[in-house]
Design a protein around this motif. Structure first.
Motif, PDB file in Angstrom:
ATOM      1  N   VAL A 214       0.844  -1.207   0.000  1.00 15.79           N
ATOM      2  CA  VAL A 214       0.000   0.000   0.000  1.00 15.79           C
ATOM      3  C   VAL A 214       0.868   1.243   0.000  1.00 15.79           C
ATOM      4  N   GLY A 215       1.977   1.202   0.729  1.00 16.03           N
ATOM      5  CA  GLY A 215       2.898   2.338   0.723  1.00 16.03           C
ATOM      6  C   GLY A 215       3.453   2.621  -0.661  1.00 16.03           C
ATOM      7  N   MET A 216       3.613   1.569  -1.462  1.00 15.20           N
ATOM      8  CA  MET A 216       4.140   1.741  -2.817  1.00 15.20           C
ATOM      9  C   MET A 216       3.136   2.437  -3.726  1.00 15.20           C
ATOM     10  N   LEU A 217       1.851   2.450  -3.343  1.00 11.41           N
ATOM     11  CA  LEU A 217       0.830   3.064  -4.201  1.00 11.41           C
ATOM     12  C   LEU A 217       1.067   4.551  -4.422  1.00 11.41           C
ATOM     13  N   GLN A 218       1.737   5.201  -3.476  1.00  7.45           N
ATOM     14  CA  GLN A 218       2.006   6.624  -3.634  1.00  7.45           C
ATOM     15  C   GLN A 218       3.008   6.880  -4.755  1.00  7.45           C
ATOM     16  N   ASN A 219       4.033   6.011  -4.850  1.00  6.83           N
ATOM     17  CA  ASN A 219       5.047   6.156  -5.897  1.00  6.83           C
ATOM     18  C   ASN A 219       5.898   4.890  -5.891  1.00  6.83           C
ATOM     19  N   SER A 220       5.573   3.953  -6.765  1.00  4.98           N
ATOM     20  CA  SER A 220       6.257   2.653  -6.743  1.00  4.98           C
ATOM     21  C   SER A 220       7.712   2.759  -7.183  1.00  4.98           C
ATOM     22  N   SER A 221       8.049   3.799  -7.895  1.00  5.44           N
ATOM     23  CA  SER A 221       9.447   3.998  -8.285  1.00  5.44           C
ATOM     24  C   SER A 221      10.268   4.496  -7.102  1.00  5.44           C
ATOM     25  N   LEU A 222       9.681   5.404  -6.312  1.00  2.75           N
ATOM     26  CA  LEU A 222      10.375   5.934  -5.135  1.00  2.75           C
ATOM     27  C   LEU A 222      10.418   4.906  -4.020  1.00  2.75           C
ATOM     28  N   PHE A 223       9.265   4.302  -3.704  1.00  2.00           N
ATOM     29  CA  PHE A 223       9.195   3.329  -2.617  1.00  2.00           C
ATOM     30  C   PHE A 223       9.335   1.917  -3.181  1.00  2.00           C
ATOM     31  N   ASN A 224      10.535   1.622  -3.636  1.00  7.74           N
ATOM     32  CA  ASN A 224      10.840   0.327  -4.240  1.00  7.74           C
ATOM     33  C   ASN A 224      11.751  -0.451  -3.296  1.00  7.74           C
ATOM     34  N   PRO A 225      11.306  -1.578  -2.758  1.00  5.31           N
ATOM     35  CA  PRO A 225      12.091  -2.303  -1.749  1.00  5.31           C
ATOM     36  C   PRO A 225      13.393  -2.887  -2.279  1.00  5.31           C
ATOM     37  N   LEU A 226      13.511  -3.056  -3.584  1.00  2.00           N
ATOM     38  CA  LEU A 226      14.736  -3.621  -4.143  1.00  2.00           C
ATOM     39  C   LEU A 226      15.810  -2.567  -4.348  1.00  2.00           C
ATOM     40  N   ARG A 227      15.392  -1.333  -4.603  1.00  2.00           N
ATOM     41  CA  ARG A 227      16.361  -0.275  -4.878  1.00  2.00           C
ATOM     42  C   ARG A 227      16.495   0.734  -3.744  1.00  2.00           C
ATOM     43  N   ARG A 228      15.404   0.938  -3.012  1.00  2.00           N
ATOM     44  CA  ARG A 228      15.421   1.927  -1.922  1.00  2.00           C
ATOM     45  C   ARG A 228      14.799   1.298  -0.681  1.00  2.00           C
ATOM     46  N   GLU A 229      15.540   0.380  -0.122  1.00  2.00           N
ATOM     47  CA  GLU A 229      15.005  -0.411   0.990  1.00  2.00           C
ATOM     48  C   GLU A 229      14.690   0.458   2.206  1.00  2.00           C
ATOM     49  N   GLU A 230      15.592   1.381   2.565  1.00  2.00           N
ATOM     50  CA  GLU A 230      15.418   2.174   3.783  1.00  2.00           C
ATOM     51  C   GLU A 230      14.190   3.073   3.707  1.00  2.00           C
ATOM     52  N   ILE A 231      14.033   3.799   2.582  1.00  2.00           N
ATOM     53  CA  ILE A 231      12.898   4.702   2.459  1.00  2.00           C
ATOM     54  C   ILE A 231      11.585   3.932   2.332  1.00  2.00           C
ATOM     55  N   THR A 232      11.630   2.757   1.739  1.00  2.00           N
ATOM     56  CA  THR A 232      10.428   1.919   1.644  1.00  2.00           C
ATOM     57  C   THR A 232      10.052   1.388   3.017  1.00  2.00           C
ATOM     58  N   PHE A 233      11.051   1.052   3.813  1.00  2.00           N
ATOM     59  CA  PHE A 233      10.811   0.592   5.177  1.00  2.00           C
ATOM     60  C   PHE A 233      10.121   1.677   6.001  1.00  2.00           C
ATOM     61  N   LYS A 234      10.595   2.913   5.879  1.00  2.00           N
ATOM     62  CA  LYS A 234       9.981   4.026   6.614  1.00  2.00           C
ATOM     63  C   LYS A 234       8.549   4.265   6.154  1.00  2.00           C
ATOM     64  N   LYS A 235       8.321   4.180   4.858  1.00  2.00           N
ATOM     65  CA  LYS A 235       6.975   4.378   4.336  1.00  2.00           C
ATOM     66  C   LYS A 235       6.037   3.284   4.838  1.00  2.00           C
ATOM     67  N   ARG A 236       6.527   2.055   4.865  1.00  2.00           N
ATOM     68  CA  ARG A 236       5.704   0.962   5.384  1.00  2.00           C
ATOM     69  C   ARG A 236       5.283   1.237   6.812  1.00  2.00           C
ATOM     70  N   ASN A 237       6.203   1.741   7.622  1.00  2.00           N
ATOM     71  CA  ASN A 237       5.892   2.008   9.025  1.00  2.00           C
ATOM     72  C   ASN A 237       4.918   3.172   9.190  1.00  2.00           C
ATOM     73  N   ILE A 238       4.956   4.131   8.280  1.00  2.00           N
ATOM     74  CA  ILE A 238       3.960   5.210   8.309  1.00  2.00           C
ATOM     75  C   ILE A 238       2.574   4.633   8.051  1.00  2.00           C
ATOM     76  N   VAL A 239       2.482   3.723   7.100  1.00  2.00           N
ATOM     77  CA  VAL A 239       1.204   3.092   6.794  1.00  2.00           C
ATOM     78  C   VAL A 239       0.716   2.286   7.999  1.00  2.00           C
ATOM     79  N   LEU A 240       1.625   1.581   8.672  1.00  2.00           N
ATOM     80  CA  LEU A 240       1.242   0.841   9.873  1.00  2.00           C
ATOM     81  C   LEU A 240       0.731   1.787  10.956  1.00  2.00           C
TER      82      LEU A 240
END
Length: 780
Positions: A214-240
C-alpha cells in the motif's frame, strides 16, 4: 427616526441575504456548469459510458498447471492478472482505506471534507484524492499534469469518479484499483506484486506485507524495496501507523510490526526464469499457431484475432508443477556434477582441441565458422550494413559479458571474453532433454528442454533430433514378437552375423559388432539379449522381420523423422527427439495403444468462456500381449542389464565409486521398472527411457556438437549420462505420495498368449564378463 434606522437595517440585512443566495446559487451554478462542461468534453474528451462499464486493461495470459498452480504468463508490457475482491485479505483492504481514503465507504466518489481541507490548507495536510479518483486517473486520465491543466484534470477525475461510483460497487472499485496499479519490476497489479515481492498469492499477505505494498501506491518507483530499501521501510511504518490511528490494530501491534524487517522474497516473473521455461516457450509457439487458426467470433462484418499478450487468456496445461520442479531439480543435480567431470577431462593440457574431441583442426574450424555465422552478432551487424571484415574483427575484441556458470548460485558470472571465445565456452556445456508423460492419457507431466533457458534457448525436447542408439532396439523386438510371434524366452546365438548386400536395401554387406568387439558364442534369450544390448541378436531379428515392418510400426507410434528402410536402423541410427520417443514408448505401457502427447487441455477467455478443449488422438498399434512381452523384456534391463544401477545390487567397484561421486547412488528403487539405455557412436548421445505403469519418462544428454563428448564410455554411456537423471527424478516423485506414481507391476493381460517365464533367465541375472552390459555404443 428610530423607525427609519430600523428600516435601513432591515433592508441591509435583506440585501445581504439576497446577495448571499445569489453568490451561493452562482457558486452552485458555476460548479454545476464546470461539471457539465467537463462531462460535455470541454476540458478534454472523456471515455463513453460503455467504456466506463467495461474498462479495457491489458491482461497477461496465464499458464495454469494440472494441479492448479500458475506456471507463468505471456505479456508484453503489462504482467497483470486480475483478482476478485473475495481474493483480497481483509488486512489489505483495511490498510488501503486507512492510508488512502478512510471515508471511502461513505462518500460517492468525492470526499467533500478532504477536498475542503486540502483547499483551505493548500494541500499541506494531505491531498483529497479518493480511491475512486485515483482509479479514474489510472484508467482514463493519466499522469498528474502541472499548472492550469492540473485543475482541469482534477475536475475530470471528479466527474469520472462519480460515474464510476454509479457503475460499480465499492468492492469492485477497490479490486479494480489494486489490479491496475503498476508496482514496478513487472509487478502489474496486486497479484503480480504479491507473487514477485513475497512469493505468495494476495490472500496470503500478512499485515506488514500489505502495508509495504500500500505504501508503494504513492510512488512505486520511489518506494521500491529492491532499490530503496530504507525509504520503503519508513513508508511501510507510516502506513502501519495509519492502521493504528484508525484502530485497525493496537499500539502494541503497531510497535511490534514496525520493528519487523521487510522479509522480501523476490521472485521475478520474466520469460527466461522460473518454472518450466522451455515448456512455456513451446506453449508460446503452440498458442500462436492456435490463434492464427481460431479468430475471435465475428461482430457484425468485422473479425479479430486473440492477442496472447493482452487478452488475459487462461491456458490449462497437463504439466504438474511438483513433478516439473522434481524434473528440474534432478537435471540440475546430475548435470552440475557431470559437467564438472567433463571440464576435468577436457582441460587444455589433457585435450588440446577442447572441448572438441577426436577431430582435426579443419573440422574444428568448420564448427566455429558455422557457429559464428549463425550467431545474433553476425546477423545484427550484417543487417546494419557492416562489412564482413568488420564483423569478423568484432569477434576477436574482448568485451564484458555475463555467461552461464554452474558453480554460481545464480548460474551466472561476469567475465571478459572475445565473442569467439564465448562461443567456444558455450560449446563445452553438455545439454539435456527430459519429458515425462502419463501413457493412458498422453498428458505430459514434466518438460525440461535444456540446462538453462536464459543462456541455452534451444529446446532439445522437441526441436532437437539425435540418434536413438539402443533405445530404438525395443521397436525391433516388438516387430519381431508381433509378426513372428516370438517368445522373449527364445534364443539367438551371439556370433558374427552378416546381412548380405542387396538384401533389405543394403548396398554393402552389414556385419555389426558388439560394443566390446567380441562374440561370446553363447546363446541368449531375447530378454537377456535386450538387457545386455547385444547387437548381433538385434541384427538377426531385423533380418528376420525386415526393416520395412519396423519402420511401419514406428510410424504408427508417432516417429515422424526420416527413417531409411535399411537394417542399420536396428542399432539406432535413426534421428529422433525426446517428445516422440516418450510418446512411442507410452504405447508399451498403455497395452499397445498409442496416445499422442498432449500439453494443453483447455483454453478460456478472461471471462471463463471455453475456447478450446483437447480431443485425444489415439491409435491401436500393438496387441496387449505383445506390449506386455516388450515391457517384460525391458524389465530385464533394470534387473540384470545396463539399467541395474537403479537398484542397489550387482555392482563392480568402479561402478559404485562412479555412482557415489557423480550420480547420487544408490537410488534404492525396488519396484518393477521397464527401461532401456542407449549410447551412440563415440559416446555422443546418452539416452534412458524408463517406465512404470502410469509414467513414461525419456532423458537425453549430449553436446550441442557430436564432437563434444566423453572419451571414455565409463562416463559417456547412457547409463552414466542420462539414467541418473531418471533415477533422481523418480526418487523425488516417490517421496511425494500425493503424486500417486505407480509402484505396482504392469497389468498382465488375462489372455496372455506369449510365453514370458524363462527359467534360465533367472540364473543369468549376474555379472557377465563376456559382454559388458553397460557398453552399448554403435559400431557400424
Amino acid at each position: 427616526m428610530a423607525k427609519e434606522v430600523k428600516k435601513k437595517t432591515t433592508n441591509s440585512f435583506s440585501k445581504f441575504i439576497l446577495w448571499f443566495w445569489i453568490l451561493f446559487g452562482s457558486g452552485i451554478a458555476i460548479v454545476a456548469l464546470i461539471f457539465l462542461s467537463a462531462s460535455w468534453g470541454l476540458f478534454g474528451e472523456l471515455p463513453p459510458y460503455e467504456y466506463l462499464e467495461n474498462p479495457q486493461t491489458n491482461l497477461a495470459s496465464q499458464i495454469i498447471s494440472s494441479d492448479g498452480n500458475l506456471l507463468g504468463k505471456f505479456y508484453l508490457d503489462d504482467n497483470r492478472t486480475d483478482v476478485n475482491f473475495e481474493e483480497l485479505p481483509e488486512n489489505l483492504v483495511n490498510t488501503l482505506m486507512a492510508s488512502e481514503d478512510i471515508r471511502f465507504m461513505d462518500h460517492s466518489g468525492i470526499d467533500s471534507r478532504g477536498t475542503l481541507r486540502a483547499f483551505f490548507y493548500l494541500g499541506k495536510r494531505g491531498g483529497a484524492s479518493t480511491i475512486t479518483q485515483q482509479l479514474a486517473r489510472q484508467l482514463f486520465v493519466g499522469r498528474a499534469a502541472r499548472g492550469w491543466k492540473r485543475y482541469t484534470q482534477k475536475i475530470k477525475e471528479w466527474v469520472l469518479a462519480i460515474r464510476l461510483e454509479r457503475s460499480y460497487t465499492k468492492e469492485e472499485i477497490i479490486s479494480m484499483y489494486l489490479n491496475i496499479y503498476d508496482f514496478g519490476n513487472n509487478a502489474d497489479g496486486i497479484r503480480s506484486a504479491a507473487r514477485i515481492y513475497f512469493g505468495k498469492e494476495p490472500k496470503d499477505l500478512k499485515i506488514e506485507e500489505s502495508a509495504m505494498l500500500v505504501g508503494m501506491l504513492q510512488n512505486s518507483s520511489l518506494f521500491n524495496p529492491l532499490r530503496r530499501e530504507e525509504i520503503t521501510f519508513k513508508k511501510r511504518n507510516i502506513v502501519l501507523g495509519q492502521l493504528a490511528r484508525y484502530d485497525y490494530i493496537s499500539e502494541v501491534e503497531k510497535d511490534s510490526l514496525q520493528a519487523m524487517k521487510m522479509d522480501i522474497n523476490y521472485n521475478p516473473e520474466t520469460h527466461s526464469v522460473g518454472l518450466a521455461t522451455y515448456f512455456r516457450m513451446y506453449l508460446q509457439r503452440f498458442m500462436k499457431d492456435w490463434i492464427s487458426k481460431n479468430p475471435k467470433p465475428a461482430i457484425g462484418d468485422e473479425s479479430d484475432k486473440y492477442n496472447l499478450y493482452l487478452d488475459g487468456l487462461k491456458i490449462y496445461t497437463t504439466i504438474d508443477s511438483k513433478m516439473q520442479a522434481n524434473a528440474e531439480e534432478a537435471v540440475n543435480e546430475h548435470m552440475t556434477k557431470l559437467q564438472a567431470e567433463f571440464f576435468h577431462q577436457n582441460t587444455p593440457d589433457r585435450n588440446k582441441t577442447a572441448p572438441f574431441l577426436d577431430i582435426t583442426p579443419e573440422e574444428t574450424k568448420k564448427i566455429m565458422e558455422r557457429a559464428i555465422k549463425s550467431s545474433d552478432r553476425w546477423k545484427i551487424m550484417k543487417a546494419a550494413g557492416k562489412t564482413e571484415k568488420e564483423i569478423r574483427a568484432s569477434f576477436d575484441k574482448k568485451t564484458e559479458m555475463t555467461v552461464f556458470d554452474w558453480k554460481s548460485p545464480t548460474k551466472e558470472k561476469d567475465t571478459i571474453l572475445t565473442p569467439r571465445d564465448s562461443i567456444r565456452y558455450y560449446k563445452a556445456f553438455l545439454r539435456t532433454a527430459m519429458m515425462s508423460m502419463e501413457p493412458q492419457t498422453g498428458h505430459v507431466k514434466a518438460w525440461v528442454g535444456g540446462i538453462n533457458y536464459k543462456h541455452f534457448q534451444y529446446d532439445n525436447v522437441i526441436q532437437g533430433s539425435r540418434q536413438a542408439g539402443s533405445t530404438f532396439k525395443p521397436f525391433v523386438y516388438a516387430a519381431a514378437i508381433d509378426q513372428l510371434r516370438l517368445s522373449p524366452c527364445e534364443t539367438r546365438p551371439d556370433t558374427q552375423y552378416c546381412i548380405e548386400a542387396g538384401k533389405h536395401g543394403n548396398v554393402e554387406p552389414w556385419c555389426p559388432r558388439n560394443s566390446n568387439l567380441k562374440y561370446s558364442g553363447n546363446s541368449y534369450t531375447l530378454k537377456k539379449a535386450l538387457a545386455n544390448s547385444v547387437n548381433t541378436v538385434t541384427a538377426q531379428l531385423i533380418d528376420e522381420v525386415g526393416p520395412k515392418s519396423v519402420v511401419s510400426m514406428v510410424r504408427n507410434l508417432g516417429l515422424s523423422g526420416d527413417i531409411l528402410e535399411v537394417p542399420a536402423i536396428a542399432l539406432g541410427t535413426v534421428d529422433v527427439n525426446v517428445y516422440e520417443m516418450v510418446g512411442a514408448y507410452g504405447a508399451f505401457a498403455n497395452q499397445g495403444v498409442y496416445v499422442k502427447p498432449v500439453m494443453v487441455t483447455r483454453i478460456e477467455n478472461k471471462d471463463g468462456t471455453v475456447l478450446y478443449e483437447y480431443v485425444p488422438e489415439t491409435k491401436d498399434v500393438l496387441s496387449k500381449d505383445v506390449s506386455y512381452a516388450i515391457l517384460d523384456l525391458m524389465k530385464g534391463v533394470t534387473q540384470g542389464g545396463s539399467g541395474t544401477r537403479l537398484r542397489t545390487t550387482g555392482y563392480n567397484k568402479w561402478r559404485k565409486e562412479y555412482d557415489e561421486i557423480i550420480t547420487g547412488y544408490p537410488y534404492k528403487l525396488t519396484n518393477p521398472i521397464a527401461g532401456k539405455t542407449g549410447t551412440t557412436q563415440n559416446n555422443s548421445d546418452g539416452w534412458f527411457m524408463g517406465m512404470v505403469p502410469n509414467l513414461v519418462t525419456g532423458v537425453w544428454v549430449g553436446g550441442e556438437e557430436r564432437a563434444v563428448h566423453f572419451k571414455s564410455i565409463t562416463y559417456g554411456q547412457g547409463a552414466s549420462m542420462a539414467l541418473p537423471i531418471w533415477g533422481l527424478y523418480m526418487t523425488k516423485n516417490y517421496a511425494d505420495e500425493e503424486l500417486g506414481i505407480s509402484k505396482e507391476d504392469f497389468e498382465r493381460p488375462s489372455n496372455m498368449s506369449i510365453e514370458i517365464n524363462c527359467d534360465e533367465f533367472a540364473a543369468d541375472i549376474k555379472e557377465d564378463n563376456d559382454i559388458e552390459d553397460d557398453l552399448e555404443d554403435l559400431d557400424f
